[in-house]
Scaffold this active site. Structure first.
Site, PDB file in Angstrom:
ATOM      1  N   GLU A  47       0.841  -1.203   0.000  1.00 36.58           N
ATOM      2  CA  GLU A  47       0.000   0.000   0.000  1.00 36.58           C
ATOM      3  C   GLU A  47       0.875   1.253   0.000  1.00 36.58           C
ATOM      4  O   GLU A  47       2.002   1.234   0.524  1.00 36.58           O
ATOM      5  CB  GLU A  47      -0.893  -0.016   1.248  1.00 36.58           C
ATOM      6  N   ASN A 194     -12.352  -1.247  -1.244  1.00 39.17           N
ATOM      7  CA  ASN A 194     -11.684  -1.845  -0.088  1.00 39.17           C
ATOM      8  C   ASN A 194     -12.360  -1.352   1.183  1.00 39.17           C
ATOM      9  O   ASN A 194     -12.647  -0.155   1.313  1.00 39.17           O
ATOM     10  CB  ASN A 194     -10.209  -1.410  -0.051  1.00 39.17           C
ATOM     11  N   GLU A 195     -12.630  -2.249   2.088  1.00 34.58           N
ATOM     12  CA  GLU A 195     -13.261  -1.896   3.368  1.00 34.58           C
ATOM     13  C   GLU A 195     -14.366  -0.856   3.127  1.00 34.58           C
ATOM     14  O   GLU A 195     -14.368   0.224   3.734  1.00 34.58           O
ATOM     15  CB  GLU A 195     -12.216  -1.430   4.395  1.00 34.58           C
ATOM     16  N   TYR A 261      -7.003  -9.028  11.493  1.00 32.00           N
ATOM     17  CA  TYR A 261      -5.699  -8.682  12.060  1.00 32.00           C
ATOM     18  C   TYR A 261      -5.558  -9.286  13.451  1.00 32.00           C
ATOM     19  O   TYR A 261      -6.541  -9.365  14.206  1.00 32.00           O
ATOM     20  CB  TYR A 261      -5.542  -7.160  12.150  1.00 32.00           C
ATOM     21  N   GLU A 317      -6.223  -9.136   3.652  1.00 34.45           N
ATOM     22  CA  GLU A 317      -5.381  -8.447   4.657  1.00 34.45           C
ATOM     23  C   GLU A 317      -5.361  -9.283   5.921  1.00 34.45           C
ATOM     24  O   GLU A 317      -6.427  -9.635   6.447  1.00 34.45           O
ATOM     25  CB  GLU A 317      -5.919  -7.042   4.970  1.00 34.45           C
ATOM     26  N   GLN A 366       2.124  -5.960   5.667  1.00 31.46           N
ATOM     27  CA  GLN A 366       2.316  -5.700   4.270  1.00 31.46           C
ATOM     28  C   GLN A 366       3.737  -6.118   3.889  1.00 31.46           C
ATOM     29  O   GLN A 366       4.524  -6.479   4.750  1.00 31.46           O
ATOM     30  CB  GLN A 366       2.087  -4.225   3.980  1.00 31.46           C
TER      31      GLN A 366
HETATM   32  O1  AHR Z   1      -3.120  -2.396   6.228  1.00 27.00           O
HETATM   33  C1  AHR Z   1      -3.435  -1.165   6.763  1.00 27.00           C
HETATM   34  C2  AHR Z   1      -4.911  -0.808   6.612  1.00 27.00           C
HETATM   35  O2  AHR Z   1      -5.688  -1.706   7.341  1.00 27.00           O
HETATM   36  C3  AHR Z   1      -5.478  -0.887   5.222  1.00 27.00           C
HETATM   37  O3  AHR Z   1      -5.236   0.264   4.480  1.00 27.00           O
HETATM   38  C4  AHR Z   1      -6.941  -1.036   5.469  1.00 27.00           C
HETATM   39  O4  AHR Z   1      -7.600  -1.723   4.438  1.00 27.00           O
HETATM   40  C5  AHR Z   1      -6.991  -1.771   6.815  1.00 27.00           C
HETATM   41  O5  AHR Z   1      -7.866  -1.153   7.687  1.00 27.00           O
END
Ligand code: AHR
Length: 515
Positions: A47, A194-195, A261, A317, A366
């Site tokens: 990103e 995205n999101e 996450y 992600e 990432q």
């Molecule tokens: O990876 C960092 C961020 O986390 C990304 O930009 C977003 O899609 C997520 O909230």
């Protein structure tokens, strides 16, 4: 110390006091392999965030840092070794504010932009469509373009697809040629937003579903390029989002994404990447393992609408999210990476492999300098490979191999937040040449484990491989000491009478090949 933590610690102390050496057994069902582990499970995410692109992947042709056409040579070579199968770009949240036309044409004419999502950094757009797609070609990986739905238009995204993939005499193909690229690139994966429930537009799933259908209609397949269209999916426990998308969009999408996450929460401190105790470590493994339940529940919803599994789950992600390193720029999400992160990677892959009938891609967040990255760089030309990098490397033998189911019998430990963590995690596969690989993680921070695997009909006489471990779970690699945590040859696996015996030191990750 809270009562709950004290209870967990006491339970653990009681269960470990018996012996410093544990044992575990594995039943390997080598004859039951049915699914292929798609190599895209080992995907990456890049990103425009902090120094992931600028400074990490890209320094520009005029940089004093050695580069190949502007790409950092050291980073490029390290990624080549990793066999990156797919790379997602340009975001993340950034994608929904990215206007691709600002990133094409002569660099001097490209407008600057403010990266509103990530620290307000000014970017010069010198890394754009050509730079990204050429990098993918050089790495030999599939590009995954994340399109702007939040602040863009249908026309803008449709034209981007035409620019990248049309071979004909179309306006966008002509523009691409004028910018120096004759032939179209091959672009398979296209993310439509995205999101979209958050930074991508704060939409409701019903509204986004309609928007997806509209955007996807105009993203065409030019010539022999075939798009695999991915709808913006849920965040971890949001099962309603998945249900609505399956109901309203169904087979108009090829894939539906999911983000998960390993993070302690979205407000307040997330904990330091390098300073933690054993209790924090076990909590982390428990939280990362919870991804299995999350995957199962999203898959069950998808199964109920799509029993033929035509829509893929794309976990685009995942990874650990700690506090930013002290002294670094806020909003750049730069974090260190210890042996604990390596265990998150290995354990997560062990889980992913079990669900590849539906789960077809995963992209760690990432690739460089952001969150649980493979590589850390500095502006003086320094580069560090992280413990997570080494797990990806040790596990790349499983890419496109047949998954071999296994069952594990090992000690379990109660941890904070009412979770239980098995002390052994493992996975196995058979590659296209017929070689069997087994990866194992001894999660136990203190005790060696002897693992026995009954090999059944497998005619192997020896097992060779690599081990990743360190003196402390908190160990990590720095620019000054880049080799604190790195793999070594592993010699403690023996085969006798059809049984593989592996002696695993405490807190170690091993991959062996049966020969
Ligand atoms: O990876 C960092 C961020 O986390 C990304 O930009 C977003 O899609 C997520 O909230």
């Amino acid at each position: 110390m809270s009562k709950k933590i004290l209870a967990c610690s006491l339970l653990w102390a009681a269960s470990t006091s018996l012996s410093a050496q544990q044992s575990a057994t594995i039943n390997l069902n080598a004859d039951q392999g049915k699914t292929i582990i798609p190599k895209e499970i080992y995907g990456q995410f890049a990103e425009h965030l902090g120094t992931c692109i600028y400074g990490g992947l890209w320094v520009g042709e005029n940089s004093a840092i050695p580069n190949t056409n502007g790409y950092r040579t050291d980073v490029f070579n390290a990624l080549k070794d990793l066999k990156v199968p797919v790379l997602r770009w340009p975001g993340g949240c950034f994608a929904d504010e990215y206007h691709w036309m600002d990133g094409i044409g002569p660099k001097a004419n490209r407008p600057k932009m403010v990266n509103n999502n990530w620290g307000g950094t000014i970017e010069d757009n010198s890394f754009g469509t050509h730079e990204f797609l050429n990098l993918c070609e050089m790495l030999g990986c599939e590009p995954y373009i994340s399109g702007n739905v939040g602040s863009g238009s249908v026309e803008e995204l449709a034209k981007w697809v035409e620019y990248m993939t049309s071979e004909g005499d179309s306006p966008m193909a002509r523009l691409r040629r004028a910018n120096g690229r004759d032939h179209a690139w091959k672009v398979k994966y296209l993310g439509v937003g995205n999101e979209s429930w958050g930074c991508g537009g704060n939409m409701r799933p019903e509204f986004y579903s309609d928007l997806y259908r509209r955007y996807a209609t105009y993203c065409r397949n030019y010539d022999d390029n075939r798009l695999f269209k991915i709808a913006s999916g849920a965040s971890d426990y949001d099962y309603t989002w998945t249900r609505v998308l399956m109901e309203q969009v169904g087979s108009q999408m090829n894939g539906l994404s999911l983000h998960y996450y390993t993070v302690s929460g979205w407000t307040g401190s997330k904990g330091a990447a390098t300073q933690f105790n054993k209790d924090d470590y076990y909590w982390t493994i428990g939280k990362c393992r919870e991804i299995e339940d999350v995957i199962k529940r999203h898959c069950a919803i998808m199964d109920s609408y799509d029993p033929q599994k035509q829509v893929a789950l794309m976990l685009d992600e995942w990874g650990t999210w700690w506090d930013e390193e002290p002294g670094t720029i806020r909003g750049h999400l730069y974090q260190q990476n210890t042996l604990r992160d390596a265990f998150v990677a290995s354990t997560t892959f062990d889980i992913f492999h079990k669900y590849t009938d539906r789960l077809k891609m995963a992209n760690i967040a990432q690739i460089v300098n952001v969150l649980q990255s493979m590589i850390l760089t500095n502006d003086k030309g320094g580069m560090v490979l992280t413990p997570t990098y080494y797990v990806f490397k040790m596990y790349n033998v499983h890419q496109d191999a047949t998954y071999l189911p296994l069952s594990i019998n090992c000690k379990e430990m109660p941890v904070r937040d009412n979770r239980t963590v098995p002390m052994l995690s493992a996975t196995a596969s058979k590659d296209q040449a017929g070689k069997i690989h087994i990866s194992l993680s001894n999660i136990d921070a203190d005790n060696e484990q002897t693992v026995t695997v009954a090999l059944g009909d497998i005619k192997a006489t020896k097992a060779v491989g690599e081990i990743l471990t360190a003196k402390n779970l908190t160990d990590y690699n720095t620019f000054e000491q880049p080799d604190m945590v790195k793999p070594a040859a592993f010699t403690n696996a023996k085969i006798a009478k059809g049984v593989l015996t592996i002696k695993m030191p405490a807190k170690s990750i091993v991959t062996v090949e049966l020969q």
